[in-house]
Design a protein around this motif. Structure first.
Motif, PDB file in Angstrom:
ATOM      1  N   LYS A   1      -0.693 -16.909  37.939  1.00 36.74           N
ATOM      2  CA  LYS A   1      -0.845 -17.730  39.131  1.00 36.74           C
ATOM      3  C   LYS A   1       0.215 -18.817  39.139  1.00 36.74           C
ATOM      4  CE  LYS A   1      -5.783 -16.845  39.412  1.00 36.74           C
ATOM      5  NZ  LYS A   1      -7.139 -17.415  39.361  1.00 36.74           N
ATOM      6  N   PRO A   2       0.521 -19.385  40.333  1.00 35.11           N
ATOM      7  CA  PRO A   2       1.550 -20.416  40.392  1.00 35.11           C
ATOM      8  C   PRO A   2       1.181 -21.629  39.544  1.00 35.11           C
ATOM      9  CG  PRO A   2       0.271 -20.354  42.418  1.00 35.11           C
ATOM     10  CD  PRO A   2      -0.114 -19.147  41.631  1.00 35.11           C
ATOM     11  N   ILE A   3       2.188 -22.199  38.908  1.00 38.94           N
ATOM     12  CA  ILE A   3       1.969 -23.361  38.061  1.00 38.94           C
ATOM     13  C   ILE A   3       2.095 -24.626  38.899  1.00 38.94           C
ATOM     14  CG2 ILE A   3       2.826 -24.637  36.062  1.00 38.94           C
ATOM     15  CD1 ILE A   3       3.877 -21.979  34.978  1.00 38.94           C
ATOM     16  N   ASP A   4       1.112 -25.515  38.787  1.00 37.65           N
ATOM     17  CA  ASP A   4       1.150 -26.772  39.523  1.00 37.65           C
ATOM     18  C   ASP A   4       1.825 -27.834  38.658  1.00 37.65           C
ATOM     19  OD1 ASP A   4       0.444 -28.679  41.561  1.00 37.65           O
ATOM     20  OD2 ASP A   4      -1.011 -29.439  40.118  1.00 37.65           O
ATOM     21  N   VAL A   5       3.014 -28.242  39.071  1.00 36.92           N
ATOM     22  CA  VAL A   5       3.750 -29.276  38.339  1.00 36.92           C
ATOM     23  C   VAL A   5       3.582 -30.590  39.097  1.00 36.92           C
ATOM     24  CG1 VAL A   5       5.975 -30.005  37.448  1.00 36.92           C
ATOM     25  CG2 VAL A   5       5.401 -27.570  37.524  1.00 36.92           C
ATOM     26  N   PRO A   6       2.862 -31.560  38.537  1.00 36.60           N
ATOM     27  CA  PRO A   6       2.626 -32.813  39.259  1.00 36.60           C
ATOM     28  C   PRO A   6       3.929 -33.552  39.546  1.00 36.60           C
ATOM     29  CG  PRO A   6       1.170 -32.608  37.356  1.00 36.60           C
ATOM     30  CD  PRO A   6       2.203 -31.529  37.229  1.00 36.60           C
ATOM     31  N   PRO A   7       4.047 -34.154  40.712  1.00 37.68           N
ATOM     32  CA  PRO A   7       5.220 -34.991  41.001  1.00 37.68           C
ATOM     33  C   PRO A   7       5.263 -36.179  40.048  1.00 37.68           C
ATOM     34  CG  PRO A   7       3.978 -34.488  43.001  1.00 37.68           C
ATOM     35  CD  PRO A   7       3.123 -34.074  41.842  1.00 37.68           C
TER      36      PRO A   7
ATOM     37  N   LEU B   1      -3.746 -25.874  51.000  1.00 42.57           N
ATOM     38  CA  LEU B   1      -4.215 -25.569  49.659  1.00 42.57           C
ATOM     39  C   LEU B   1      -4.011 -24.092  49.314  1.00 42.57           C
ATOM     40  CD1 LEU B   1      -7.514 -27.670  49.682  1.00 42.57           C
ATOM     41  CD2 LEU B   1      -5.615 -27.984  48.072  1.00 42.57           C
ATOM     42  N   ILE B   2      -4.343 -23.221  50.251  1.00 44.50           N
ATOM     43  CA  ILE B   2      -4.156 -21.788  50.017  1.00 44.50           C
ATOM     44  C   ILE B   2      -2.675 -21.468  49.874  1.00 44.50           C
ATOM     45  CG2 ILE B   2      -4.405 -19.478  51.013  1.00 44.50           C
ATOM     46  CD1 ILE B   2      -7.025 -20.543  50.025  1.00 44.50           C
ATOM     47  N   ASN B   3      -1.844 -22.078  50.731  1.00 45.12           N
ATOM     48  CA  ASN B   3      -0.398 -21.826  50.649  1.00 45.12           C
ATOM     49  C   ASN B   3       0.169 -22.268  49.307  1.00 45.12           C
ATOM     50  OD1 ASN B   3      -0.305 -20.743  53.204  1.00 45.12           O
ATOM     51  ND2 ASN B   3       0.395 -22.617  54.204  1.00 45.12           N
ATOM     52  N   HIS B   4      -0.346 -23.378  48.781  1.00 36.41           N
ATOM     53  CA  HIS B   4       0.218 -23.908  47.536  1.00 36.41           C
ATOM     54  C   HIS B   4      -0.338 -23.204  46.300  1.00 36.41           C
ATOM     55  CE1 HIS B   4       2.228 -26.841  44.965  1.00 36.41           C
ATOM     56  NE2 HIS B   4       1.121 -26.861  44.234  1.00 36.41           N
ATOM     57  N   PHE B   5      -1.654 -22.975  46.278  1.00 38.39           N
ATOM     58  CA  PHE B   5      -2.278 -22.450  45.064  1.00 38.39           C
ATOM     59  C   PHE B   5      -2.552 -20.952  45.099  1.00 38.39           C
ATOM     60  CE2 PHE B   5      -3.480 -26.987  45.004  1.00 38.39           C
ATOM     61  CZ  PHE B   5      -2.937 -27.339  43.770  1.00 38.39           C
ATOM     62  N   GLY B   6      -2.390 -20.337  46.260  1.00 36.08           N
ATOM     63  CA  GLY B   6      -2.523 -18.888  46.329  1.00 36.08           C
ATOM     64  C   GLY B   6      -3.916 -18.392  46.625  1.00 36.08           C
ATOM     65  N   THR B   7      -4.944 -18.961  46.010  1.00 41.88           N
ATOM     66  CA  THR B   7      -6.313 -18.528  46.235  1.00 41.88           C
ATOM     67  C   THR B   7      -7.230 -19.739  46.365  1.00 41.88           C
ATOM     68  OG1 THR B   7      -7.016 -18.460  43.915  1.00 41.88           O
ATOM     69  CG2 THR B   7      -5.896 -16.499  44.773  1.00 41.88           C
ATOM     70  N   ALA B   8      -8.354 -19.521  47.030  1.00 41.67           N
ATOM     71  CA  ALA B   8      -9.328 -20.596  47.182  1.00 41.67           C
ATOM     72  C   ALA B   8      -9.930 -20.992  45.837  1.00 41.67           C
ATOM     73  CB  ALA B   8     -10.435 -20.162  48.150  1.00 41.67           C
ATOM     74  N   GLU B   9     -10.123 -20.022  44.960  1.00 45.72           N
ATOM     75  CA  GLU B   9     -10.711 -20.331  43.653  1.00 45.72           C
ATOM     76  C   GLU B   9      -9.815 -21.284  42.857  1.00 45.72           C
ATOM     77  OE1 GLU B   9     -11.485 -16.566  41.810  1.00 45.72           O
ATOM     78  OE2 GLU B   9     -13.560 -16.543  42.527  1.00 45.72           O
TER      79      GLU B   9
ATOM     80  N   ALA C   1      11.192 -30.652  49.566  1.00 42.78           N
ATOM     81  CA  ALA C   1      10.075 -30.436  50.484  1.00 42.78           C
ATOM     82  C   ALA C   1       8.789 -30.079  49.743  1.00 42.78           C
ATOM     83  CB  ALA C   1      10.437 -29.343  51.484  1.00 42.78           C
ATOM     84  N   ALA C   2       8.891 -29.222  48.712  1.00 38.60           N
ATOM     85  CA  ALA C   2       7.695 -28.801  47.980  1.00 38.60           C
ATOM     86  C   ALA C   2       6.993 -29.991  47.340  1.00 38.60           C
ATOM     87  CB  ALA C   2       8.069 -27.771  46.919  1.00 38.60           C
ATOM     88  N   THR C   3       7.773 -30.933  46.839  1.00 40.35           N
ATOM     89  CA  THR C   3       7.186 -32.120  46.212  1.00 40.35           C
ATOM     90  C   THR C   3       6.535 -33.014  47.250  1.00 40.35           C
ATOM     91  OG1 THR C   3       8.861 -32.046  44.463  1.00 40.35           O
ATOM     92  CG2 THR C   3       7.696 -34.125  44.774  1.00 40.35           C
ATOM     93  N   VAL C   4       7.193 -33.191  48.389  1.00 37.25           N
ATOM     94  CA  VAL C   4       6.625 -34.004  49.463  1.00 37.25           C
ATOM     95  C   VAL C   4       5.282 -33.414  49.917  1.00 37.25           C
ATOM     96  CG1 VAL C   4       6.901 -34.765  51.857  1.00 37.25           C
ATOM     97  CG2 VAL C   4       8.834 -34.903  50.271  1.00 37.25           C
ATOM     98  N   TYR C   5       5.258 -32.112  50.134  1.00 40.01           N
ATOM     99  CA  TYR C   5       4.020 -31.476  50.585  1.00 40.01           C
ATOM    100  C   TYR C   5       2.909 -31.624  49.552  1.00 40.01           C
ATOM    101  CZ  TYR C   5       5.793 -29.317  54.851  1.00 40.01           C
ATOM    102  OH  TYR C   5       6.277 -29.111  56.116  1.00 40.01           O
TER     103      TYR C   5
END
Length: 383
Positions: free
Chosen positions: A317-323, A38-46, A353-357
């Motif tokens: 912050k990084p944008i979360d694009v749903p698969p 989660l931290i790797n993908h979203f950058g922060t715990a918040e 890989a990013a989508t699989v993860y």
């Protein structure tokens, strides 16, 4: 021989980050490996906390996920403060360096006592709760000698071999890894020993919440702390089916040295240790066997670790694009009850890989994914 302690490296969490980290790890379906992803993908715990309900929904959960509140996290931090303990983040200087290196290390570790012990190389000593007199004496000898050589001694506060090892290393430095919360030591007969550890030169550590009473399934997690904190593990007496053998297996998986004390083939307490010797454990009949084997890996170079921190997102912050639904279906169909490597999923599906993860993270938060040693994953087929 004087061993060299670890050079303390790392970056301290801010108060706000510590609260967010505690909220995240205390939320439903978030274990150490999931926390890291989660931290790797979203950058922060918040940011990860804010995304948990959406991830759970996309993963197929039909129930609302419980997210730990800020008030709950603040209350646990206050409880720790009153108890004289603190929470160590995995990237902070006082976090045990060897433990930081294992797969799925606890992102937060509650600790009470002498934090300077985390800078020392450690030796784990475990064995039978129903220890023989000679077994307890041998464990105490190993603990005293390794302690005098500059090592911290780590064990699980159980009766028998654990207690003997802790007692013998009170003066030089002993670490008690707990299966429950720091305020719930077990077993009751070791409460005086636990008080001596916390109030003297020792240290107690746990990844469980305050108030948590240890259950049977919590002890393997405790064993993981022992195996991960130590450079080597000494098994003094262990039956053929025992928690000590679980600790030894974990130590081997973590690349630690495993030592076993030979015993009589007629003594059930020695069947496990004799079995470890057949599997290649180091024959241990004196403290020198342990000290000589550990000497090459006890210097500061062993503790060179990469710093772990939350990035500071000064811009966006990084944008979360749903698969897409099609990609998610392909990935879910590729999974089954047998554990598989994530790289194999990527090759099999041909999906980025990013989508699989991200899909695996969705399934994880929804409570549908199972994680296995070595980074393998599987999915329950009883949906």
């Amino acid at each position: 021989m004087e061993t060299v302690g670890a050079r303390r490296t790392g970056i301290a969490l801010t108060d706000r980050q510590r609260i967010a980290w505690l909220r995240l790890i205390r939320s439903d379906n978030v274990g150490p490996a999931t926390f890291r992803d989660l931290i790797n993908h979203f950058g922060t715990a918040e940011t990860a906390i804010a995304m948990l309900p959406e991830l759970s929904r996309r993963g197929g959960s039909t129930r609302a996920i419980r997210v730990a509140s800020e008030a709950e996290a603040e209350a646990e931090l206050e409880t720790a403060h009153r108890y004289g303990a603190r929470f160590l983040g995995i990237g902070e200087p006082d976090y045990p360096p060897a433990l930081r290196q294992i797969e799925a290390a606890p992102p937060l570790l509650a600790a009470k006592g002498n934090l300077s012990l985390t800078s020392l190389p450690a030796v784990g000593i475990v064995g039978s709760r129903n220890a023989s007199i000679s077994g307890a004496k041998f464990a105490a000898m190993i603990a005293r000698d390794t302690g005098r050589a500059g090592y911290a001694v780590v064990s699980g506060l159980a009766r028998g071999i654990d207690a003997a090892a802790h007692q013998a290393s009170l003066e030089t430095g002993t670490i008690a890894a707990m299966a429950g919360g720091l305020d719930q030591p077990y077993p009751p007969e070791n409460l005086p020993l636990y008080a001596e550890i916390c109030e003297g030169r020792g240290l107690a550590i746990s990844e469980m919440p305050f108030g948590w009473e240890a259950r049977a399934r919590d002890f393997p997690r405790r064993n993981r702390l022992i195996a991960g904190t130590a450079l080597g593990l000494v098994v003094v007496e262990a039956a053929s089916r025992s928690g000590s053998l679980i600790t030894a297996r974990l130590a081997g998986e973590f690349g630690r040295l495993v030592f076993a004390v030979p015993g009589s083939p007629l003594d059930p307490r020695c069947q496990g240790t004799n079995g470890l010797l057949k599997e290649g454990a180091i024959v241990t009949t004196s403290s020198d066997d342990v000290l000589e084997a550990l000497k090459p890996i006890s210097g500061t170079e062993f503790f060179t670790t990469q710093q772990v921190e939350e990035p500071s997102w000064d811009e966006e912050k990084p944008i979360d694009v749903p698969p897409g639904d099609r990609e998610r279906t392909i990935i879910v169909d590729a999974l089954g009850p047998s554990p598989v490597d994530i790289d194999d999923i990527i090759r099999h599906t041909g999906i980025a890989a990013a989508t699989v993860y991200l899909v695996l993270l969705e399934l994880d938060i929804a409570g549908r994914l199972h994680r296995h040693p070595g980074g393998l994953v599987s999915i329950s087929m009883t949906e």
